[in-house]
Scaffold this motif. Structure first.
Motif, mmCIF file in Angstrom:
data_model
loop_
_atom_site.group_PDB
_atom_site.id
_atom_site.type_symbol
_atom_site.label_atom_id
_atom_site.label_comp_id
_atom_site.label_asym_id
_atom_site.label_seq_id
_atom_site.Cartn_x
_atom_site.Cartn_y
_atom_site.Cartn_z
ATOM 1 N N ALA A 1 -7.798 5.791 5.890
ATOM 2 C CA ALA A 1 -8.846 5.844 6.922
ATOM 3 C C ALA A 1 -9.879 4.750 6.647
ATOM 4 O O ALA A 1 -10.330 4.052 7.567
ATOM 5 N N ALA A 2 -10.213 4.561 5.352
ATOM 6 C CA ALA A 2 -11.179 3.514 4.993
ATOM 7 C C ALA A 2 -10.599 2.129 5.306
ATOM 8 O O ALA A 2 -11.299 1.248 5.827
ATOM 9 N N CYS A 3 -9.301 1.940 5.023
ATOM 10 C CA CYS A 3 -8.671 0.619 5.262
ATOM 11 C C CYS A 3 -8.590 0.299 6.751
ATOM 12 O O CYS A 3 -8.619 -0.870 7.143
ATOM 13 N N THR A 4 -8.415 1.330 7.583
ATOM 14 C CA THR A 4 -8.164 1.081 9.008
ATOM 15 C C THR A 4 -9.404 1.334 9.867
ATOM 16 O O THR A 4 -9.353 1.158 11.081
ATOM 17 N N GLY A 5 -10.493 1.812 9.246
ATOM 18 C CA GLY A 5 -11.703 2.123 10.014
ATOM 19 C C GLY A 5 -11.534 3.360 10.888
ATOM 20 O O GLY A 5 -12.181 3.506 11.925
ATOM 21 N N TYR A 6 -10.677 4.285 10.461
ATOM 22 C CA TYR A 6 -10.388 5.498 11.236
ATOM 23 C C TYR A 6 -11.483 6.526 10.983
ATOM 24 O O TYR A 6 -11.776 6.855 9.828
ATOM 25 N N ALA A 7 -12.074 7.041 12.059
ATOM 26 C CA ALA A 7 -13.238 7.921 11.870
ATOM 27 C C ALA A 7 -12.952 9.387 12.204
ATOM 28 O O ALA A 7 -13.818 10.244 12.004
ATOM 29 N N GLN A 8 -11.751 9.702 12.711
ATOM 30 C CA GLN A 8 -11.470 11.098 13.086
ATOM 31 C C GLN A 8 -11.103 11.937 11.856
ATOM 32 O O GLN A 8 -10.631 11.398 10.857
ATOM 33 N N VAL B 1 0.260 -2.238 -9.169
ATOM 34 C CA VAL B 1 -0.473 -2.303 -7.891
ATOM 35 C C VAL B 1 -1.276 -1.008 -7.718
ATOM 36 O O VAL B 1 -0.696 0.082 -7.717
ATOM 37 N N SER B 2 -2.593 -1.120 -7.594
ATOM 38 C CA SER B 2 -3.414 0.092 -7.436
ATOM 39 C C SER B 2 -3.200 0.664 -6.037
ATOM 40 O O SER B 2 -2.815 -0.051 -5.102
ATOM 41 N N LEU B 3 -3.467 1.945 -5.909
ATOM 42 C CA LEU B 3 -3.291 2.609 -4.617
ATOM 43 C C LEU B 3 -4.152 1.936 -3.546
ATOM 44 O O LEU B 3 -3.696 1.697 -2.423
ATOM 45 N N GLU B 4 -5.381 1.588 -3.913
ATOM 46 C CA GLU B 4 -6.302 0.994 -2.935
ATOM 47 C C GLU B 4 -5.763 -0.351 -2.435
ATOM 48 O O GLU B 4 -5.709 -0.597 -1.235
ATOM 49 N N GLU B 5 -5.341 -1.224 -3.373
ATOM 50 C CA GLU B 5 -4.862 -2.538 -2.913
ATOM 51 C C GLU B 5 -3.520 -2.409 -2.187
ATOM 52 O O GLU B 5 -3.277 -3.084 -1.179
ATOM 53 N N GLY B 6 -2.664 -1.523 -2.673
ATOM 54 C CA GLY B 6 -1.352 -1.347 -2.038
ATOM 55 C C GLY B 6 -1.483 -0.804 -0.620
ATOM 56 O O GLY B 6 -0.812 -1.275 0.306
ATOM 57 N N LEU B 7 -2.349 0.193 -0.449
ATOM 58 C CA LEU B 7 -2.518 0.775 0.891
ATOM 59 C C LEU B 7 -3.208 -0.213 1.829
ATOM 60 O O LEU B 7 -2.875 -0.286 3.014
ATOM 61 N N ALA B 8 -4.157 -0.992 1.300
ATOM 62 C CA ALA B 8 -4.845 -1.989 2.142
ATOM 63 C C ALA B 8 -3.834 -3.028 2.641
ATOM 64 O O ALA B 8 -3.811 -3.386 3.826
#
Ligand SMILES: NC(=O)c1ccc[n+]([C@@H]2O[C@H](COP(=O)([O-])OP(=O)(O)OC[C@H]3O[C@@H](n4cnc5c(N)ncnc54)[C@H](O)[C@@H]3O)[C@@H](O)[C@H]2O)c1
Length: 310
Positions: A250-257, A289-296
């Protein structure tokens, strides 16, 4: 060195094929394109559109004479295997036996077999799950993937087959289809980028070992020189909840729901993650690869794909 990658037009296999090519090896791919796509491969990697169950596979081996075979081709849907266990076994067991037979007849130096650490174990008796953990599959898919490990062991004893098994946990990354064992990352990314509601099955506290496909590509390079007959878990060793995946994506994609919670899926394992210390000790491999960088990176890939699709 010449490497033949089965399933090399698929999500993980295409990254592995590219990694072998980038390391200077000549790479050819066998894939029946049932879920894989020719466009997943760069033009310098030759694709044989052949089914691993067919007699044509031997012709490819005779023409290409690979030194190493990396076997990723499989029926990968757990749900489909529950409905069609016979088809699952035809591809995953009989197809793999055809691959093994071709390796033996064509003097292949090493066969790297891709197995599953998640689907074969069931609800773990202890965590993290190591290579000695009892096998207790909940699906025909878990059963068929694991069964091949026994055949490999047998053919090593009876015919001197040199093989290495890599057991994957939940894999994510660019090119993933939303149908695989780790489909949650692909499914959530697509829904979030389109601004659609995201449903989490159950509480979302269920945990999985999410590994980025680039880390696995590296493990496949190292597996070529692994000792014969060894099996390695290749995971992060860390359990990540589905709620956490939701939060980071959600943070990577700007998803607010907020997510919508549905019923838990019956027969789903609650928590599983793999102990990969053997791979670290013997292959010098560990996930980087960290979860944050991999998911981004994965969310970016889906964003670009959506933009191209209009
Ligand atoms: N995705 C995961 O999280 C995960 C986890 C554990 C293990 N694995 C294993 O990794 C491997 C690759 O999975 P993936 O997620 O990249 O799936 P995928 O569906 O993208 O890749 C499988 C490839 O095999 C090909 N294929 C299927 N049946 C074939 C046949 N009969 N003959 C020739 N080619 C055939 C498909 O066209 C596809 O390109 C599989 O062996 C799977 O069991 C995947």
């Amino acid at each position: 060195m010449k490497v033949l990658v089965t399933g090399g037009a698929g999500f993980i296999g295409s990254h592995v094929a590219e990694a072998y090519a980038a390391a200077g090896h000549e790479v050819v791919v066998v894939d029946n394109l049932s879920t894989g796509k020719a466009e997943n491969l760069p033009p310098h990697i030759r694709l044989h559109p052949v089914d691993i169950r067919s007699p044509q596979l031997a012709e490819v081996f005779a023409a290409e004479r690979p030194e190493v075979v990396n076997h990723h081709a499989a029926q990968i849907s757990v749900n489909f295997s529950l409905r069609e266990p016979r088809f699952d076994a035809e591809v995953n067991v009989l197809g793999s036996l055809n691959v093994i037979d071709c390796c033996l007849r064509h003097d292949v130096r090493k066969l790297v077999y891709i197995s599953t650490g998640g689907a074969a174990v069931g609800e773990p008796r202890y965590l993290p799950v190591d290579e000695q953990h009892p096998v207790d599959p909940l699906s025909p898919y878990g059963c068929s993937k694991h069964t091949v490990e026994h055949y490999l062991y047998l053919f090593r004893k009876s015919a001197g087959l040199d093989y290495t098994v890599l057991r994957y946990p939940n894999v994510y990354g660019p090119r993933q289809d939303p149908h695989g064992e780790a489909g949650v990352v692909a499914i959530f990314s697509g829904l979030m980028l389109r601004g659609q509601p995201v449903r989490i099955n159950g509480t979302g506290e269920q945990e999985r070992d999410f590994i980025h496909v680039a880390d696995l590509a590296r493990a496949n390079l190292l597996a070529v020189s692994a000792a014969a007959g060894e099996m390695y878990n290749v995971g992060t060793g860390v359990g990540t909840s589905v709620n956490e995946i939701f939060r980071v994506l959600a943070a990577c994609t700007g998803y607010a729901q907020d997510p919508v919670h549905g019923p838990a899926l019956p027969g789903e394992v609650f928590k599983i993650y793999l102990d990969s210390s053997k791979a670290e000790r013997e292959l010098g491999w560990r996930a980087t690869v960290s979860l944050e960088e991999g998911l981004a990176e994965t969310a970016d890939w889906f964003r670009q794909r959506l933009a191209v699709a209009g």
